[in-house]
Design a protein around this motif. Structure first.
Motif, PDB file in Angstrom:
ATOM      1  N   THR A  10       0.851  -1.246  -0.085  1.00 13.25           N
ATOM      2  CA  THR A  10      -0.004  -0.090  -0.061  1.00 13.25           C
ATOM      3  C   THR A  10       0.809   1.401   0.090  1.00 13.25           C
ATOM      4  N   LEU A  11       0.301   2.339  -0.308  1.00 17.83           N
ATOM      5  CA  LEU A  11       0.982   3.766  -0.158  1.00 17.83           C
ATOM      6  C   LEU A  11       1.595   4.229   1.240  1.00 17.83           C
ATOM      7  N   ALA A  33       2.820  11.487  -0.093  1.00 19.55           N
ATOM      8  CA  ALA A  33       2.514  10.759  -1.143  1.00 19.55           C
ATOM      9  C   ALA A  33       2.573  11.603  -2.527  1.00 19.55           C
ATOM     10  N   LEU A  37       5.526  10.035  -5.157  1.00 17.56           N
ATOM     11  CA  LEU A  37       4.767   9.470  -6.642  1.00 17.56           C
ATOM     12  C   LEU A  37       5.472  10.216  -7.676  1.00 17.56           C
TER      13      LEU A  37
END
Length: 283
Positions: A10-11, A33, A37
């Motif tokens: 999961t992130l 995040a 990313l």
């Protein structure tokens, strides 16, 4: 301990592994995040070939990996190895390295590369244990720069997209990962010529604008002086990019690059020193 691919996590698990893994590190690189990313995509890192180590369900280590073809050879880049503080010195780094090198072999990598902070002696010794050798001394240089020339006399410039540079024979592809044009797709490139229309240098850079839409910073990914160029041409190169007073930051410039020496002489400061390390995978 279990090792999973980034794509299987999961992130939240990935961010925990990254931020805990670099807690107390030499350079602060905590990410949210969005930043993480953007880096994953911008640097061409592979979720299917990057890995996270778990102790039960707790993420405790991470390695980010990417692959590129450079001069006809497959190059791997370790874009960051981190281990949570409570797990350092307990074999997690070795397990991550061994899994990473196994992935490189599966992918038929010719040369694996990474950068390591100069002062991080423990990491350097670990990489040397697995066959890496120091290949270059790299500098992040930053500071305010003001052009001292009103005109770039004797130097002409041609504005290009970064992806156009590899079509020129003088372009240097074998550079640290983040200096390559593939890491600067949103930037610009220039080739510099003398009065005889001979190429004397080139640059890849990004311009960063502030909220007032004024030029705030120039990030230099590459600036190379070619055989027919002179050190005196370097300020002219920069002058074609901007004549405003501006902050300049270099990314992993070789300490032997004349541009590095010039910027330091102009009062810019070295903020981070790294070693580039390489390992020939077919040995």
């Amino acid at each position: 301990m279990m090792i999973k691919k980034l794509s299987q996590c999961t992130l939240d698990e990935i961010l925990t592994a990254w931020n805990d893994g670099f807690e107390g590190y030499f350079v602060q690189i905590k990410m949210n995040a969005e930043v993480f990313l953007n880096r994953l995509v911008g640097e061409g890192l592979s979720p299917n070939h990057s890995i996270v180590a778990f102790d039960d369900n707790k993420p405790v280590g991470i390695v980010l990996n990417g692959f590129r073809n450079v001069e006809g050879k497959k190059i791997a880049w370790n874009g960051g190895t981190g281990v949570a503080p409570d797990y350092r010195g307990k074999g997690v780094s070795r397990s991550l390295m061994e899994e990473t090198l196994a992935i490189y072999k599966q992918e038929n990598v010719d040369t694996s590369t990474l950068e390591v902070i100069k002062e991080n002696e423990r990491a350097i010794k670990l990489y040397e244990k697995y066959g890496y050798e120091i290949s270059d001394h790299l500098l992040f240089i930053t500071g305010e720069y003001e052009s001292k020339i009103s005109e770039s006399l004797g130097v002409k410039d041609e504005l290009l997209r970064p992806e156009q540079l590899p079509s020129f024979s003088f372009y240097k592809e074998d550079v640290p990962w983040q200096c390559n044009w593939l890491s600067a797709k949103q930037g610009e490139a220039k080739i510099f010529y003398n009065g005889k229309n001979e190429p004397i240098g080139y640059a890849i850079y990004r311009k960063v604008w502030n909220e007032d839409k004024k030029l705030d910073r120039i990030i230099l990914h590459q600036m190379e002086l070619l055989e027919k160029g002179n050190i005196e041409d370097i300020p002219k190169f920069i002058g074609t990019i901007t004549k405003e007073k501006v902050n300049i930051t270099t990314i992993n410039f070789s300490a032997s690059n004349p541009v590095s020496n010039y910027l330091i002489e102009q009062g810019l400061k070295v903020t981070t020193e790294q070693y580039q390390m390489k390992k020939k995978m077919n040995l």
